[in-house]
Scaffold this active site. Structure first.
Site, mmCIF file in Angstrom:
data_model
loop_
_atom_site.group_PDB
_atom_site.id
_atom_site.type_symbol
_atom_site.label_atom_id
_atom_site.label_comp_id
_atom_site.label_asym_id
_atom_site.label_seq_id
_atom_site.Cartn_x
_atom_site.Cartn_y
_atom_site.Cartn_z
ATOM 1 N N ASP A 1 46.854 42.415 43.188
ATOM 2 C CA ASP A 1 46.110 42.914 44.351
ATOM 3 C C ASP A 1 45.230 41.798 44.893
ATOM 4 O O ASP A 1 44.359 41.284 44.193
ATOM 5 C CB ASP A 1 45.241 44.108 43.928
ATOM 6 C CG ASP A 1 44.476 44.723 45.103
ATOM 7 O OD1 ASP A 1 44.702 44.318 46.260
ATOM 8 O OD2 ASP A 1 43.646 45.623 44.842
ATOM 9 N N LYS B 1 44.198 55.971 48.800
ATOM 10 C CA LYS B 1 42.822 56.229 48.383
ATOM 11 C C LYS B 1 42.262 57.270 49.345
ATOM 12 O O LYS B 1 42.129 56.995 50.543
ATOM 13 C CB LYS B 1 41.972 54.955 48.469
ATOM 14 C CG LYS B 1 42.283 53.917 47.413
ATOM 15 C CD LYS B 1 41.427 52.687 47.612
ATOM 16 C CE LYS B 1 41.756 51.624 46.572
ATOM 17 N NZ LYS B 1 41.151 50.319 46.919
ATOM 18 N N GLY C 1 41.761 53.412 43.286
ATOM 19 C CA GLY C 1 40.456 53.877 42.821
ATOM 20 C C GLY C 1 39.357 53.034 43.423
ATOM 21 O O GLY C 1 39.600 51.922 43.900
ATOM 22 N N LYS D 1 47.306 45.825 36.573
ATOM 23 C CA LYS D 1 47.155 45.216 37.905
ATOM 24 C C LYS D 1 46.155 44.082 37.799
ATOM 25 O O LYS D 1 45.042 44.282 37.319
ATOM 26 C CB LYS D 1 46.665 46.277 38.892
ATOM 27 C CG LYS D 1 46.214 45.722 40.234
ATOM 28 C CD LYS D 1 46.017 46.857 41.231
ATOM 29 C CE LYS D 1 44.617 46.853 41.815
ATOM 30 N NZ LYS D 1 44.438 47.930 42.810
ATOM 31 N N ASP E 1 47.018 48.679 51.119
ATOM 32 C CA ASP E 1 45.856 49.458 50.697
ATOM 33 C C ASP E 1 44.914 49.548 51.899
ATOM 34 O O ASP E 1 44.948 50.516 52.671
ATOM 35 C CB ASP E 1 45.208 48.756 49.483
ATOM 36 C CG ASP E 1 43.862 49.341 49.059
ATOM 37 O OD1 ASP E 1 43.343 50.233 49.739
ATOM 38 O OD2 ASP E 1 43.305 48.886 48.036
ATOM 39 N N SER F 1 43.088 48.304 36.552
ATOM 40 C CA SER F 1 42.873 47.171 37.439
ATOM 41 C C SER F 1 42.014 46.136 36.715
ATOM 42 O O SER F 1 40.918 46.454 36.263
ATOM 43 C CB SER F 1 42.164 47.668 38.710
ATOM 44 O OG SER F 1 41.891 46.595 39.572
ATOM 45 N N LYS G 1 43.812 41.435 39.748
ATOM 46 C CA LYS G 1 43.212 41.018 41.005
ATOM 47 C C LYS G 1 43.480 39.525 41.166
ATOM 48 O O LYS G 1 43.330 38.750 40.195
ATOM 49 C CB LYS G 1 41.705 41.277 40.983
ATOM 50 C CG LYS G 1 41.332 42.753 40.985
ATOM 51 C CD LYS G 1 41.592 43.390 42.343
ATOM 52 C CE LYS G 1 40.956 44.781 42.414
ATOM 53 N NZ LYS G 1 41.190 45.418 43.726
ATOM 54 N N GLU H 1 49.797 43.755 46.435
ATOM 55 C CA GLU H 1 48.978 44.690 47.209
ATOM 56 C C GLU H 1 48.092 43.938 48.201
ATOM 57 O O GLU H 1 47.365 43.022 47.822
ATOM 58 C CB GLU H 1 48.133 45.506 46.228
ATOM 59 C CG GLU H 1 47.254 46.563 46.867
ATOM 60 C CD GLU H 1 46.460 47.332 45.811
ATOM 61 O OE1 GLU H 1 46.756 47.194 44.605
ATOM 62 O OE2 GLU H 1 45.529 48.052 46.197
HETATM 63 MG MG LIG Z 1 43.581 47.364 46.501
#
Ligand SMILES: [Mg+2]
Length: 368
Positions: A189, A263, A291, A161, A239, A135, A163, A214
């Site tokens: 995400d 998660k 995570g 991934k 998520d 991430s 952000k 996400e």
């Molecule tokens: Mg997320």
């Protein structure tokens, strides 16, 4: 088994670099660990909550308070505690899933150690190693982002991934695609940073062949995600919205997601995480393991979970050095983009006493 006691440990671990998401920047991980002691041994759990209630409503001080005053006393009062009994024993207390998950994880670890069985085996693992994604936080500039992504690809991560947030979405994705090509597994995400009115912006991500978007919208906006799914081609992954197997079933039935990030802390523990996996598998919905800036304890359990058959996408199960110069367990080291699934009893790892002591700020013992 009857618990002898529970120790709550607060630790403070500096990150190798600041980690910026749409809800804020972290440069240190404030963390709550749980150690349960039984007549035959001990078990470790970790709480996913962060210092502030910015990812979800839970936060470290709140988790410690509810554990001390409600959750731990409920388990200490019980004559027979097993991992599967933790959730029913705590069911009278609403919410606080991350705090409950930490306690259940520690009980499960103790129980499995006593029986010589690994987390992976207990959860239903079918693989010896799992492919790992990473991430990547929001950066100050696109060139900085490209340097960071290039570094992770060189390390062997098999999926990136990014952000994102309004103003940091289409251009960084375009830049990563242009620099590293269409073959890189890439996803984004948003951590709830958009509204349905942003659908046209999010649709501009469609040409880049992302694996998923996400959690673009508010965690309670399930119908909004279903509507967004009709307006963009990129698969929607949830998520924050998925807090239980039941909420996963609801979201899937309503067409709000095509993929689920699991998660364990967010859903109340590894046993419920297993049930979310099963619900998704029954619906043909791929899952992957998220995570919470994990240390080796959470990493070990997450890698075990990610080795279940429904986890068909690489997770955020990155190596120890993604976040920490020194982990509190023996470090997890990436090999050909994969991490090995621990095979020892319980988590298969435990804190190294000196390393843990160096980052522990307070300890509270509850019990006899
Ligand atoms: Mg997320």
């Amino acid at each position: 088994m009857k618990l002898d006691g529970v120790e709550l440990l607060r630790v403070r671990m500096p990150l190798v670099a600041p980690f910026r998401t749409s809800f804020g920047t972290q440069d240190v991980r404030e963390l709550l660990l749980v150690r349960v002691v039984t007549p035959t041994g001990e078990g470790w759990g970790k709480c996913g909550a962060m210092a502030g209630p910015v990812y979800s409503s839970e936060y470290v001080d709140g988790a410690e308070h509810v554990l001390r005053n409600f959750l731990v006393p409920a388990l200490l009062a019980a004559d027979d505690v097993t991992a599967h009994k933790v959730a029913p024993l705590l069911a009278g207390y609403k919410g606080h899933r991350m705090a409950k998950a930490a306690l259940e994880m520690a009980v499960l670890d103790a129980e499995l150690r006593a029986h010589g069985q690994s987390f992976a085996r207990a959860l239903g693992s079918t693989r010896d190693s799992v492919p790992c994604g990473v991430s990547v936080g929001i950066m100050d500039s696109v060139p900085q982002l490209l340097d960071v992504v290039g570094g992770y690809l060189d390390e062997g991560y098999v999926r990136i991934k990014l952000k994102i947030e309004p103003g940091w979405d289409v251009e960084p994705v375009r830049a990563v695609r242009e620099r590293f090509g269409d073959d890189v597994l890439l996803q984004v995400d948003a951590n709830t940073a958009y509204t349905l009115a942003d659908a046209p912006v999010l649709a501009r991500l469609d040409p880049f062949g992302l694996l998923l978007i996400e959690q673009p919208l508010d965690e309670e906006d399930i119908l909004g995600h279903a509507e967004l799914a009709r307006r963009v081609r990129t698969p929607i992954c949830l998520d924050e919205s998925i807090v239980s197997a039941r909420s996963a079933a609801d979201a899937i039935t309503l067409g709000a997601c095509a993929i689920v990030n699991i998660k364990p802390g967010r859903v109340g523990g590894y046993l419920e995480a297993r049930r979310v996996h099963d619900v998704c598998a029954a619906h043909g919905i791929p899952v992957w393991c998220g995570g919470m800036i994990e240390t080796g304890l959470g990493r070990a359990a997450n890698v075990a979970l990610a080795s279940l058959p429904g986890f068909t996408l690489p997770g955020d199960t990155s190596a120890s050095d993604r976040f920490y110069r020194t982990d509190i367990t023996e470090p997890f080291v990436l090999k050909d983009g994969h991490l090995p699934v621990p095979t020892g009893p319980g988590l298969g790892v435990a804190p190294v006493p000196d390393l843990l002591a160096a980052v522990t700020t307070t300890k509270v013992w509850l019990g006899s």
